[in-house]
Design a protein around this motif. Structure first.
Motif, PDB file in Angstrom:
ATOM      1  N   PHE A  20       0.822  -1.221   0.000  1.00 17.58           N
ATOM      2  CA  PHE A  20       0.000   0.000   0.000  1.00 17.58           C
ATOM      3  C   PHE A  20       0.855   1.271   0.000  1.00 17.58           C
ATOM      4  CE2 PHE A  20      -2.520  -3.291   2.234  1.00 17.58           C
ATOM      5  CZ  PHE A  20      -3.510  -3.432   1.273  1.00 17.58           C
ATOM      6  N   CYS A  21       0.309   2.314  -0.633  1.00 22.47           N
ATOM      7  CA  CYS A  21       0.942   3.641  -0.653  1.00 22.47           C
ATOM      8  C   CYS A  21      -0.128   4.685  -0.374  1.00 22.47           C
ATOM      9  CB  CYS A  21       1.546   3.929  -2.033  1.00 22.47           C
ATOM     10  SG  CYS A  21       2.925   2.855  -2.417  1.00 22.47           S
ATOM     11  N   LEU A  22       0.302   5.881   0.007  1.00 27.50           N
ATOM     12  CA  LEU A  22      -0.656   6.966   0.252  1.00 27.50           C
ATOM     13  C   LEU A  22      -1.237   7.466  -1.063  1.00 27.50           C
ATOM     14  CD1 LEU A  22       1.101   9.097   3.009  1.00 27.50           C
ATOM     15  CD2 LEU A  22      -0.834   7.521   3.263  1.00 27.50           C
ATOM     16  N   SER A  23      -0.407   7.455  -2.117  1.00 31.37           N
ATOM     17  CA  SER A  23      -0.910   7.805  -3.445  1.00 31.37           C
ATOM     18  C   SER A  23      -0.045   7.071  -4.459  1.00 31.37           C
ATOM     19  CB  SER A  23      -0.840   9.322  -3.676  1.00 31.37           C
ATOM     20  OG  SER A  23       0.507   9.713  -3.762  1.00 31.37           O
ATOM     21  N   LYS A  24      -0.554   6.958  -5.672  1.00 25.52           N
ATOM     22  CA  LYS A  24       0.182   6.193  -6.682  1.00 25.52           C
ATOM     23  C   LYS A  24       0.982   7.157  -7.546  1.00 25.52           C
ATOM     24  CE  LYS A  24       1.113   2.419  -8.995  1.00 25.52           C
ATOM     25  NZ  LYS A  24       1.671   1.184  -8.520  1.00 25.52           N
ATOM     26  N   CYS A  25       2.288   6.994  -7.589  1.00 27.66           N
ATOM     27  CA  CYS A  25       3.122   7.865  -8.414  1.00 27.66           C
ATOM     28  C   CYS A  25       2.917   7.482  -9.887  1.00 27.66           C
ATOM     29  CB  CYS A  25       4.580   7.713  -8.013  1.00 27.66           C
ATOM     30  SG  CYS A  25       4.852   8.012  -6.252  1.00 27.66           S
ATOM     31  N   PRO A  26       2.835   8.477 -10.773  1.00 25.25           N
ATOM     32  CA  PRO A  26       2.424   8.188 -12.158  1.00 25.25           C
ATOM     33  C   PRO A  26       3.434   7.398 -12.987  1.00 25.25           C
ATOM     34  CG  PRO A  26       3.010  10.505 -11.892  1.00 25.25           C
ATOM     35  CD  PRO A  26       3.007   9.910 -10.507  1.00 25.25           C
ATOM     36  N   TYR A  27       4.667   7.248 -12.480  1.00 22.86           N
ATOM     37  CA  TYR A  27       5.692   6.500 -13.232  1.00 22.86           C
ATOM     38  C   TYR A  27       5.801   5.051 -12.749  1.00 22.86           C
ATOM     39  CZ  TYR A  27       8.030   7.707  -8.892  1.00 22.86           C
ATOM     40  OH  TYR A  27       8.307   7.868  -7.565  1.00 22.86           O
ATOM     41  N   CYS A  28       5.145   4.717 -11.642  1.00 14.47           N
ATOM     42  CA  CYS A  28       5.472   3.486 -10.909  1.00 14.47           C
ATOM     43  C   CYS A  28       4.581   2.317 -11.296  1.00 14.47           C
ATOM     44  CB  CYS A  28       5.337   3.773  -9.413  1.00 14.47           C
ATOM     45  SG  CYS A  28       5.612   2.311  -8.391  1.00 14.47           S
ATOM     46  N   ASP A  29       5.199   1.179 -11.620  1.00 12.29           N
ATOM     47  CA  ASP A  29       4.389  -0.009 -11.906  1.00 12.29           C
ATOM     48  C   ASP A  29       4.646  -1.123 -10.891  1.00 12.29           C
ATOM     49  OD1 ASP A  29       6.822  -1.075 -12.708  1.00 12.29           O
ATOM     50  OD2 ASP A  29       5.990  -2.061 -14.480  1.00 12.29           O
ATOM     51  N   ASN A  31       3.881  -3.282  -7.463  1.00 11.58           N
ATOM     52  CA  ASN A  31       2.608  -3.770  -6.933  1.00 11.58           C
ATOM     53  C   ASN A  31       2.226  -2.935  -5.710  1.00 11.58           C
ATOM     54  OD1 ASN A  31       0.343  -5.389  -6.618  1.00 11.58           O
ATOM     55  ND2 ASN A  31       1.427  -6.835  -5.295  1.00 11.58           N
ATOM     56  N   SER A  32       1.694  -1.750  -5.983  1.00 11.24           N
ATOM     57  CA  SER A  32       1.362  -0.819  -4.902  1.00 11.24           C
ATOM     58  C   SER A  32      -0.038  -0.267  -5.139  1.00 11.24           C
ATOM     59  CB  SER A  32       2.386   0.314  -4.857  1.00 11.24           C
ATOM     60  OG  SER A  32       2.434   0.979  -6.091  1.00 11.24           O
ATOM     61  N   HIS A  33      -0.795  -0.142  -4.084  1.00 16.98           N
ATOM     62  CA  HIS A  33      -2.216   0.193  -4.196  1.00 16.98           C
ATOM     63  C   HIS A  33      -2.580   1.266  -3.179  1.00 16.98           C
ATOM     64  CE1 HIS A  33      -2.782  -3.584  -6.523  1.00 16.98           C
ATOM     65  NE2 HIS A  33      -1.757  -3.957  -5.777  1.00 16.98           N
ATOM     66  N   GLY A  70       9.880  -4.366   1.612  1.00 15.69           N
ATOM     67  CA  GLY A  70       9.757  -3.462   0.476  1.00 15.69           C
ATOM     68  C   GLY A  70       8.303  -3.220   0.124  1.00 15.69           C
ATOM     69  N   GLY A  71       8.125  -2.350  -0.901  1.00 18.08           N
ATOM     70  CA  GLY A  71       6.736  -2.046  -1.208  1.00 18.08           C
ATOM     71  C   GLY A  71       6.558  -1.527  -2.615  1.00 18.08           C
ATOM     72  N   GLY A  72       5.453  -0.812  -2.767  1.00 19.29           N
ATOM     73  CA  GLY A  72       4.632  -0.143  -1.764  1.00 19.29           C
ATOM     74  C   GLY A  72       5.438   0.721  -0.778  1.00 19.29           C
ATOM     75  N   THR A  73       4.795   1.020   0.294  1.00 22.29           N
ATOM     76  CA  THR A  73       5.403   1.886   1.297  1.00 22.29           C
ATOM     77  C   THR A  73       5.375   1.199   2.661  1.00 22.29           C
ATOM     78  OG1 THR A  73       4.692   3.830   0.025  1.00 22.29           O
ATOM     79  CG2 THR A  73       5.365   4.213   2.288  1.00 22.29           C
ATOM     80  N   PRO A  74       6.391   0.388   2.958  1.00 23.20           N
ATOM     81  CA  PRO A  74       6.407  -0.325   4.243  1.00 23.20           C
ATOM     82  C   PRO A  74       6.475   0.612   5.445  1.00 23.20           C
ATOM     83  CG  PRO A  74       8.088  -1.186   2.773  1.00 23.20           C
ATOM     84  CD  PRO A  74       7.513   0.001   2.102  1.00 23.20           C
ATOM     85  N   ALA A 105      11.417   3.273   2.948  1.00 25.45           N
ATOM     86  CA  ALA A 105      10.591   4.322   3.544  1.00 25.45           C
ATOM     87  C   ALA A 105      10.367   5.436   2.540  1.00 25.45           C
ATOM     88  CB  ALA A 105      11.280   4.876   4.786  1.00 25.45           C
ATOM     89  N   ASN A 106       9.184   6.004   2.597  1.00 21.39           N
ATOM     90  CA  ASN A 106       8.843   7.136   1.756  1.00 21.39           C
ATOM     91  C   ASN A 106       8.956   8.389   2.632  1.00 21.39           C
ATOM     92  OD1 ASN A 106       7.254   9.109   0.385  1.00 21.39           O
ATOM     93  ND2 ASN A 106       6.374   7.455  -0.829  1.00 21.39           N
ATOM     94  N   PRO A 107       9.659   9.434   2.172  1.00 20.95           N
ATOM     95  CA  PRO A 107       9.850  10.624   3.021  1.00 20.95           C
ATOM     96  C   PRO A 107       8.550  11.203   3.570  1.00 20.95           C
ATOM     97  CG  PRO A 107      11.178  10.804   1.040  1.00 20.95           C
ATOM     98  CD  PRO A 107      10.343   9.569   0.876  1.00 20.95           C
ATOM     99  N   GLY A 142       4.817  13.440  -9.208  1.00 19.85           N
ATOM    100  CA  GLY A 142       3.626  13.107  -8.408  1.00 19.85           C
ATOM    101  C   GLY A 142       3.934  12.809  -6.960  1.00 19.85           C
ATOM    102  N   ARG A 143       5.094  13.279  -6.484  1.00 17.94           N
ATOM    103  CA  ARG A 143       5.467  12.972  -5.101  1.00 17.94           C
ATOM    104  C   ARG A 143       4.743  13.900  -4.135  1.00 17.94           C
ATOM    105  NH1 ARG A 143       7.690   8.170  -4.479  1.00 17.94           N
ATOM    106  NH2 ARG A 143       8.832   8.875  -2.647  1.00 17.94           N
ATOM    107  N   LEU A 144       4.533  13.412  -2.916  1.00 20.39           N
ATOM    108  CA  LEU A 144       3.793  14.188  -1.927  1.00 20.39           C
ATOM    109  C   LEU A 144       4.722  14.989  -1.023  1.00 20.39           C
ATOM    110  CD1 LEU A 144       1.120  11.517  -0.839  1.00 20.39           C
ATOM    111  CD2 LEU A 144       0.884  13.342  -2.544  1.00 20.39           C
TER     112      LEU A 144
END
Ligand SMILES: C[S@@+](CC[C@H](N)C(=O)[O-])C[C@H]1O[C@@H](n2cnc3c(N)ncnc32)[C@H](O)[C@@H]1O
Ligand code: SF4
Length: 388
Positions: A20-29, A31-33, A70-74, A105-107, A142-144
């Motif tokens: 899982f991620c907070l939002s989906k980055c437009p370049y990323c394929d 397995n993140s939802h 890994g992730g997604g956003t662990p 980790a995502n900043p 598309g980063r937050l």
């Protein structure tokens, strides 16, 4: 680091995927939802625990030398969840005292208290998705988070962990080698021992692909990308962070041990939605993969104890090709004798000579075959030539 000394070492990695991620980055394929309702973390934890138990029963008597969350956003997981996952791994397998335990980790989701919690839980390395040190570029990706927030996250990581790395994406729209050089040098000043530097790729079925196909997203052409790649190698080499893999740079001895397991075609277990594994049984290597959709994976694990949907014995040829494809990503290259043992035939000497005459591959002093700096930008073609 040499191919010879490491191929004999017994290593075993465990990969755990948080999808899982907070939002989906437009370049990323990956397995993140994104889920708008709250995620039942405890239910996922129970499923991770169950799948770890089932996988350990299938691959017993291994000593885990690296774990990668890994992730997604662990980093959206509570430290207690991470701690429980690590405890479960330790309950079902022996874990080496010096095992490398990395969390991605995502900043955007970094707070100091959370990082200290991961440290207490047993994580000893973090990999941060910084992506760019330029606010306009971050917005376009598309980063937050802003560049300053990313740098603050790096500072927090530095305070909490002995080992940390961060990712940057380059060859972005309109990026010049000069601008990239400034950004990369700034990044190196913040990096300790490891950096992952990825060229932006347009992945199928992503918003970036749609924009690109419509002519609304121009990325550097082959020559411009090559100039950016060359600048990357030059700057990192001068800073003592040479590439040990096509996109990964480290000080000597600070390579990501978990990712080396993949690139050296060693054994690893994959836990969680869409995780891949490579497990040996009776001298045969099995390629495993689990159900990708998080909720479908969850239900599968709850009903049958694992989420596997692929569990295939690899043929000698498939194993040898995989060894070649992964190993040639590494600066150390591959041991041709190991290829021969796997494939049942040697590498084609005429093809090697031809590639070497074009300056694309070379033999190292310890007898390994490796791709040269000029060969890396055309790595796929080099691998295809040798594998055919
Ligand atoms: C699975 S992501 C995990 C990091 C974390 N979710 C984050 O974004 O901060 C791993 C890395 O792959 C890279 N990546 C993903 N898609 C990419 C693409 N299309 N081109 C280049 N790099 C990409 C990014 O640098 C990203 O940090
Ligand atoms: S780059 Fe990271 S945060 Fe963005 S969608 Fe992919 S996994 Fe999620």
């Amino acid at each position: 680091m040499s191919g010879g000394e490491t191929f004999g070492a017994k290593v075993f990695g465990v990969y755990v995927h948080w999808p899982f991620c907070l939002s989906k980055c437009p370049y990323c394929d990956f397995n993140s939802h994104v889920r708008h309702a709250a995620i039942d973390e405890l239910r996922f934890l129970r499923a991770f625990e169950r799948e770890i138990e089932t996988t350990a029963a299938r691959a017993p008597a291994h000593t885990v030398t690296s774990i990668f969350l890994g992730g997604g956003t662990p980093s959206l997981m509570q430290p207690a969840t991470v701690g429980a996952i690590l405890d479960t791994i330790g309950k079902h397998w022996a874990v080496a005292p010096d095992a490398e335990v990395t969390l991605e980790a995502n900043p955007t989701s970094v707070e100091a208290t959370r990082f200290r919690g991961y440290r207490t839980a047993g994580v000893n390395r973090v990999s941060l998705g910084v992506q760019a040190l330029d606010d306009d570029a971050l917005k376009e990706l598309g980063r937050l988070h802003t560049a300053q927030e990313a740098l603050d996250a790096v500072t927090i990581a530095r305070g909490a962990f002995e080992r940390y790395s961060f990712d940057l994406i380059y060859a972005r729209p309109r990026q010049t080698p000069q601008a990239w050089a400034v950004e990369l040098k700034r990044a190196i000043a913040e990096a300790a021992e490891h950096l992952s530097l990825y060229q932006l790729t347009i992945e199928p079925d992503t918003p970036f692909q749609t924009l690109h196909a419509a002519g609304r997203l121009a990325i550097p052409d082959e020559d411009a990308a090559r100039a950016l790649y060359d600048a990357t190698q030059e700057i990192c080499d001068a800073a003592g962070l040479p590439a040990y893999e096509i996109s990964n740079h480290a000080r000597r001895g600070a390579e990501c041990r978990h990712n080396l397991v993949y690139w050296r075609a060693q054994e690893y277990a994959g836990i969680g939605p869409g995780a891949h594994g490579r497990l040996d049984r009776d001298g045969v290597r099995y390629a495993t993969a689990t159900e990708k959709r998080p909720e479908a994976w969850l239900m599968r694990v709850e009903s049958i104890g694992h989420g596997l949907i692929t569990d295939e014995a690899l043929t000698r040829g498939e194993r040898a090709d995989e060894f070649l494809m992964m190993g040639l990503r590494l600066a150390e290259g591959i041991d041709p004798m190991r290829f021969q043992a796997l494939a049942g035939r040697p590498l084609d000497a005429a093809r090697i000579n031809d590639l070497a005459a074009h300056g694309l591959v070379e033999n190292s002093h310890d007898g390994c075959l490796r791709v040269t700096q000029s060969g890396f930008p055309v790595l796929d073609a080099v691998v295809a030539d040798l594998a055919a």
